[in-house]
Design an enzyme around this catalytic site. Sequence first.
Site, PDB file in Angstrom:
ATOM      1  N   ASP A 182       0.843  -1.190   0.000  1.00  0.00           N
ATOM      2  CA  ASP A 182       0.000   0.000   0.000  1.00  0.00           C
ATOM      3  C   ASP A 182       0.882   1.245   0.000  1.00  0.00           C
ATOM      4  OD1 ASP A 182      -2.154  -1.645   0.122  1.00  0.00           O
ATOM      5  OD2 ASP A 182      -2.581  -1.298   2.248  1.00  0.00           O
ATOM      6  N   GLN A 183       0.372   2.330  -0.552  1.00  0.00           N
ATOM      7  CA  GLN A 183       1.160   3.559  -0.653  1.00  0.00           C
ATOM      8  C   GLN A 183       1.695   4.002   0.712  1.00  0.00           C
ATOM      9  OE1 GLN A 183      -0.902   6.795  -2.525  1.00  0.00           O
ATOM     10  NE2 GLN A 183       0.845   8.171  -2.485  1.00  0.00           N
TER      11      GLN A 183
END
Length: 545
Positions: A391-392
């Site tokens: 995930d970012q």
Amino acid sequence: MVSYWYEGRCPASGDLLKLPRTVFVEAIARDLMQELATDAVYNREGKMYGVLLVELPTGERQVLKAFSGLLNGCSVIAGWVPPIPGRDEVALEEAHTLAELEAIKQELITLKQLRERQQYEIIANEFEQQLQQMSDYHQNGKQERDAKRQLFHQNLTGEALATTLEKLDEESRQQGIERRKLKAKQNAVLQPLQQVILAADKQIQELKQRRKALSRQLQAQMHAAYSLMNFLGQSASLQKLMPTGSIPTGTGDCCAPKLLHYAANHGLKPLAMAEFWWGESSENQDKVQGEFYGACVERCQPLMGFLLSGLKSHSPATPTTIKSSLSSNLNARGGVNLPIIYEDEWLIAVNKPPGLLSVPGRYRDTQDSVLSRWRCSFPDDTEIMTVHRLDQETSGILLLTRVRQTHRQLSQQFQQRQIYKVYEAILSGYVTVEEGVIELPLWGNPENRPYQQVNWQYGKPSLTKFRVMAREGNYIRVEFIPLTGRTHQLRVHAADKAGLGVTILGDRLYGCNAVTSRLHLHARELSFEHPQLGKTLHLQAETPF
């Protein structure tokens, strides 16, 4: 700003020929994605789409677009590059075959939905219930008879005992006869239905074999008729160009050959090309909507050398404005410097910082990522790809490969759950248990992306081991070992009431209101077998919080 090279060796000279995929042409492709997203026609089925930026003889530039195969049963649609010539030559045979294939499809549907199948299921279930009830009744009767026999042996002798026992035996025989009659009735009722079903199943197999034979025959006819042109003005059939003579289904219908053939036929000079997937993800999840992909190994790559022949080398077409804006974005995020944990000629492991995407997003403001930084810094790594994603806002170990074969091998290890992953997180709340396993089905609501939720009807199985490492006031440090790799798996397993019921610190998507600088989730360890070295690599990245 080249992110990928389409390449192949010229059959005549042996020279390596290249055509780039640039950041600019990717931006053009993303504009097309936005158009596709507004029309349901393009969202019904997943397929590859492509764009080719070309230069006209006048010096002007134009964008060509193509789709792979058929779109809603059509091969020619206004505004899109037409299929490679050859289909017209077999149009009559194709129409006849497609009609027969459609008839086979409808017949298969009818055979699978036979009324007798439903009748068989209902009646068989009713008989099973009757047999079970009878079996329970007979079992109780047997227990009662056994108890009576024991009592009679204690209290009776001689002829009285023999007569009494004979009555019990007769009762047992009658119950056996009763069961056999019910079974015979069951067979009498179900057997005719079963014969109809077996005949239908046999017919289904025959139809499937017929369908397969027709498809192969049509493909063979098309491959003999399909004629590709390159930029030297040379033409050749697919049968001649494919090295093995065994041509995979769909060869010649992919975007890249269609675009390059069209450009060669119309005197257009290719500058850059990009292909992407749009629609539902492929069955094995190797194609995801909005992601860019290179030439497919089986169908397109063997044709590249011929298709690019005669194409003069040139600098990638990238407007200065786009290039400079992207560069400033990279500099704002710390340039291309990424901590490297491990590197060899096949793969790379980096320590991804929080806030950085693993791969580029769909739009111009989401281009900065681990993958794009690496490609910009090391353009010679033409096949660089991420094996998985973080995930970012998650930091930690991200694995990339430099060789397609290594990418396939490691992707297979991920799919088969042979990769050992350890994450560390801080939870903003109290958990009573010290360790355990969380097993919840996760489902992504298409109307609320990227939010994931527990859904027992539509969700996919997800499994996570956890262990409390330390308790620090109102916070808990936890170790997570995901055994599956669903989107936001650890975040949902932590936050949902059916899981730990406590949100990861900094996870505003799933309910944490604490003011923090980041999501406190870190991919700390990764263990896997190196496909080429044949040894286990155990990578670690120190938790930064």
